[in-house]
Enzyme design. Sequence first.
Site, PDB file in Angstrom:
ATOM      1  N   SER A 161       0.479  -1.625  -0.364  1.00 13.29           N
ATOM      2  CA  SER A 161       0.238   0.237  -0.001  1.00 13.29           C
ATOM      3  C   SER A 161       0.805   1.475  -0.325  1.00 13.29           C
ATOM      4  O   SER A 161       0.054   2.286   0.690  1.00 13.29           O
ATOM      5  CB  SER A 161      -0.699  -0.043   1.043  1.00 13.29           C
ATOM      6  N   ARG A 270      -1.823  -8.744  -8.611  1.00 13.49           N
ATOM      7  CA  ARG A 270      -1.776  -7.398  -9.305  1.00 13.49           C
ATOM      8  C   ARG A 270      -0.206  -7.083  -9.838  1.00 13.49           C
ATOM      9  O   ARG A 270       0.251  -6.711  -8.465  1.00 13.49           O
ATOM     10  CB  ARG A 270      -2.305  -6.555  -8.996  1.00 13.49           C
ATOM     11  N   ASP A 272       2.648  -4.449 -10.737  1.00 12.00           N
ATOM     12  CA  ASP A 272       2.274  -2.527 -11.536  1.00 12.00           C
ATOM     13  C   ASP A 272       3.676  -2.011 -11.935  1.00 12.00           C
ATOM     14  O   ASP A 272       4.970  -2.934 -11.680  1.00 12.00           O
ATOM     15  CB  ASP A 272       2.665  -2.017  -9.772  1.00 12.00           C
TER      16      ASP A 272
END
Length: 323
Positions: A161, A270, A272
Amino acid sequence: MKKISIAVLMGGESSEHEVSLASGRMIFAGLDKSKYRVLPVVISKKGEWRFGFGKTARKFKTGAALEELAKRKIDCAFIALHGPFGEDGRVQGMLELAGIPYTGSGVLASALAMEKAATKKILAGAGILMPGHIILKKDYQPAELKSVKLPVVVKPLGQGSSVGISIVEKGEDLPGALKKSFRFEPSAMVEEFIPGREITAAVLGNKKPKVLPLIEIRPKVSRFFDYRAKYEVGGSDEICPAPLPENLAEKIREAAVRAHRILDCRGVTRSDFILKGDKPYFLEINTIPGMTKTSLVPQAAAKAGIPFPALLDELVKLAISGD
């Protein structure tokens, strides 16, 4: 038909506790109650496990909680824990010892993906393009900073995060950025800063993973996709599918699937990327992506024609069947 018994694990001891609660509550609400018997399990910041929401929740220590889950014949633990303990292989190992299937990646894949330097070391051998980096420990010597070529990104090795992350353009700001990072981890990654478009790729599946539509992230409240940009409503513009030439989109999809496979990930990940011209640079992989109202994986799934309850169905199926 007999309902599948699901325990949704949320909260946890990491700095991402509140985000995890938001993900867990979304998952709890999204699971079809005609198919599932759902037990919310909230883990406090002190490590106490609470079965249920509110003041009536039963409280357990970790070992007793795992015994209770086994006693209740939980068919699957849906892990919505972000950051250390939930995403780094520890809770996965506990669940394996208790004989409880769980969503997401296994122990080794979770540990490797959470530790950014280990991820890079493995993927570099597969030829995946990544920014250069060095690792500095909390007891680093000032002379070590002389080799750092600015601008750089400073980030904790094992957090998610964008917790503890800084972009540093001036030499005098580097010690402060390291101090910020060391509040979360004893080691920091000092990574080459590459300005460019931010793209994320969600990969869904175990043995036959497929890429969901790519998303371009355009932060509005900060310079990069930091904690505020990720979780504030309206913090970023997220364009799905990302407006990219097909040849470039295919490069990103291919790199995301390779990362998922090489690390032996399961469920959904996921990855990035940052674009420098027509070259996608891999930044990191998330093995338990967020499932909040602003999260990217549910957006990509919806664009692929997979509504949120169906996405949860698929993750439970992948956890139980292993296929």
